[in-house]
Design a protein around this motif. Sequence first.
Motif, PDB file in Angstrom:
ATOM      1  N   SER A  43     -32.895 -23.003 -39.530  1.00 38.84           N
ATOM      2  CA  SER A  43     -33.185 -21.582 -39.737  1.00 38.84           C
ATOM      3  C   SER A  43     -34.510 -21.351 -40.444  1.00 38.84           C
ATOM      4  O   SER A  43     -34.988 -20.207 -40.497  1.00 38.84           O
ATOM      5  CB  SER A  43     -32.056 -20.929 -40.539  1.00 38.84           C
ATOM      6  OG  SER A  43     -31.943 -21.531 -41.824  1.00 38.84           O
ATOM      7  N   LEU A  44     -35.119 -22.394 -40.999  1.00 39.08           N
ATOM      8  CA  LEU A  44     -36.415 -22.233 -41.646  1.00 39.08           C
ATOM      9  C   LEU A  44     -37.546 -22.348 -40.637  1.00 39.08           C
ATOM     10  O   LEU A  44     -38.513 -21.580 -40.690  1.00 39.08           O
ATOM     11  CB  LEU A  44     -36.589 -23.277 -42.752  1.00 39.08           C
ATOM     12  CG  LEU A  44     -37.858 -23.132 -43.595  1.00 39.08           C
ATOM     13  CD1 LEU A  44     -37.828 -21.815 -44.376  1.00 39.08           C
ATOM     14  CD2 LEU A  44     -38.022 -24.303 -44.560  1.00 39.08           C
TER      15      LEU A  44
ATOM     16  N   ARG B 110     -27.118 -20.478 -50.152  1.00 42.38           N
ATOM     17  CA  ARG B 110     -27.554 -19.341 -49.356  1.00 42.38           C
ATOM     18  C   ARG B 110     -28.539 -19.725 -48.261  1.00 42.38           C
ATOM     19  O   ARG B 110     -28.535 -19.124 -47.176  1.00 42.38           O
ATOM     20  CB  ARG B 110     -28.192 -18.290 -50.279  1.00 42.38           C
ATOM     21  CG  ARG B 110     -27.205 -17.525 -51.139  1.00 42.38           C
ATOM     22  CD  ARG B 110     -26.430 -16.510 -50.325  1.00 42.38           C
ATOM     23  NE  ARG B 110     -27.314 -15.527 -49.725  1.00 42.38           N
ATOM     24  CZ  ARG B 110     -27.763 -14.436 -50.340  1.00 42.38           C
ATOM     25  NH1 ARG B 110     -27.380 -14.193 -51.592  1.00 42.38           N
ATOM     26  NH2 ARG B 110     -28.568 -13.601 -49.725  1.00 42.38           N
ATOM     27  N   GLU B 111     -29.390 -20.700 -48.544  1.00 40.36           N
ATOM     28  CA  GLU B 111     -30.414 -21.129 -47.587  1.00 40.36           C
ATOM     29  C   GLU B 111     -30.428 -22.654 -47.498  1.00 40.36           C
ATOM     30  O   GLU B 111     -31.383 -23.305 -47.919  1.00 40.36           O
ATOM     31  CB  GLU B 111     -31.773 -20.602 -48.008  1.00 40.36           C
ATOM     32  CG  GLU B 111     -31.868 -19.078 -48.059  1.00 40.36           C
ATOM     33  CD  GLU B 111     -33.261 -18.622 -48.425  1.00 40.36           C
ATOM     34  OE1 GLU B 111     -34.080 -18.442 -47.499  1.00 40.36           O
ATOM     35  OE2 GLU B 111     -33.531 -18.472 -49.628  1.00 40.36           O
TER      36      GLU B 111
ATOM     37  N   ARG C 206     -33.565 -24.298 -45.938  1.00 42.73           N
ATOM     38  CA  ARG C 206     -34.736 -24.260 -46.824  1.00 42.73           C
ATOM     39  C   ARG C 206     -34.602 -25.324 -47.910  1.00 42.73           C
ATOM     40  O   ARG C 206     -35.569 -26.042 -48.223  1.00 42.73           O
ATOM     41  CB  ARG C 206     -34.887 -22.874 -47.466  1.00 42.73           C
ATOM     42  CG  ARG C 206     -36.059 -22.779 -48.438  1.00 42.73           C
ATOM     43  CD  ARG C 206     -36.137 -21.412 -49.086  1.00 42.73           C
ATOM     44  NE  ARG C 206     -36.413 -20.382 -48.103  1.00 42.73           N
ATOM     45  CZ  ARG C 206     -37.625 -20.099 -47.642  1.00 42.73           C
ATOM     46  NH1 ARG C 206     -38.684 -20.775 -48.092  1.00 42.73           N
ATOM     47  NH2 ARG C 206     -37.799 -19.142 -46.760  1.00 42.73           N
TER      48      ARG C 206
END
Length: 404
Positions: free
Chosen positions: A253-254, A40-41, A44
Amino acid sequence: MLTRSAVVAFAVSCLFLQPAIAEDASAGWQIPDDPAVALREPDRFAWSLFRALTWPVDLNAREADPALPYGADGPVVFQAWALADAVYLDGGQKPPAWADMESQTVLELDGTDGPRQLALLRDVPPTPPGTEGHQVDEVRMNRAAFDYIREHGLYSVDGQQRVYYEGRNLAFPPDAIEIKAVWRPIADADRARYHWSEFRDTASGEMLLYGLTALHVMSKVLPRWHWATFEHVDNPFRHGIHDEGWLNRSRDSLACPTDNLSCNLAPSGIGLEGTRWKNYRLRGSQIDFTDDFGNPVILANSELETGFQTTASCMSCHVRSTIGPNINAAASFEFGPDNAAHPLSAPVASRLPVFAVGPDGRITSFHGTPDPAEFVVKGTEGPYPATYSMLDYVWSLSRAKPEP
């Protein structure tokens, strides 16, 4: 090979098992192992993994030392792992057990697993980037990956061939990790900006100061691995035969806002502030061959994929890590004084190529969804073709040597 639907099903099952994934609650030195976060991440997860692998290491335990602060001088976790050349030994010998291996944190610059920029140290004509033979980098693996290779006899070509002829499927354990690292000479004044190490030049005996400029990490937390690649913030501004800048935009994206994923910043709030590690950037992470629109996912490290950045894809390259049937040179039936001997020789294992090679030696990488036809062994096409056996995306296995 898992289908996209299988990965989605796997992700859904993980979500039911995990109550929350918004934050990584583990200590910074603990290697993350949550597949739901990886799916999902992925960015991260990539930074959590980066932080854990770059934590100061207890060389006796070969694990992170929680008593030391993040960013302290000295070797870090991945530097205590097994070097590829200590796993794939001459003669296909079985490597010693993990507990019996010496932790090699000071590398010898002898052309094996030392920094790939060895040509920068001596008057040696470098192999032009983007051509075969250019890729030389430091490859290491953690204990889970090492033990799997050792226990399944994959440290020799012969052991890998047995996988093919016995029809076995390989699946590294979920905690297996491999890294590739690139180091460059730096000035003493740059110690504060780089994670640095000293390497011994075997020609002169001199200790040379090197800075880490690139780190590529593959983690088996997902069935088709989680892929992430990092570079030092100075890399786009280097000039030389081994440098071409960043030809692809970064995606993080983090660290970045959703409308500017290539902001070229380090994430805040994960402990990088005040350390040399704030000077490293995530170029991107990968968990699938294509994006939601079916476009190939391109992920490259300018230090590791110099010369073919715009076609590089970690997964599409590593899925080609295979072993096939033995091949021999074409038979010769010539006899006589000049051809008296026809000695026996070991057959050569076949593998899918890493690159597509042009007539001038220039290379491009494979990207996008793999073509099943390419996995068919040439000469066996038909209703029941033979196919190469996959080696679970682990290209370091190609360094294995034949047994006597």
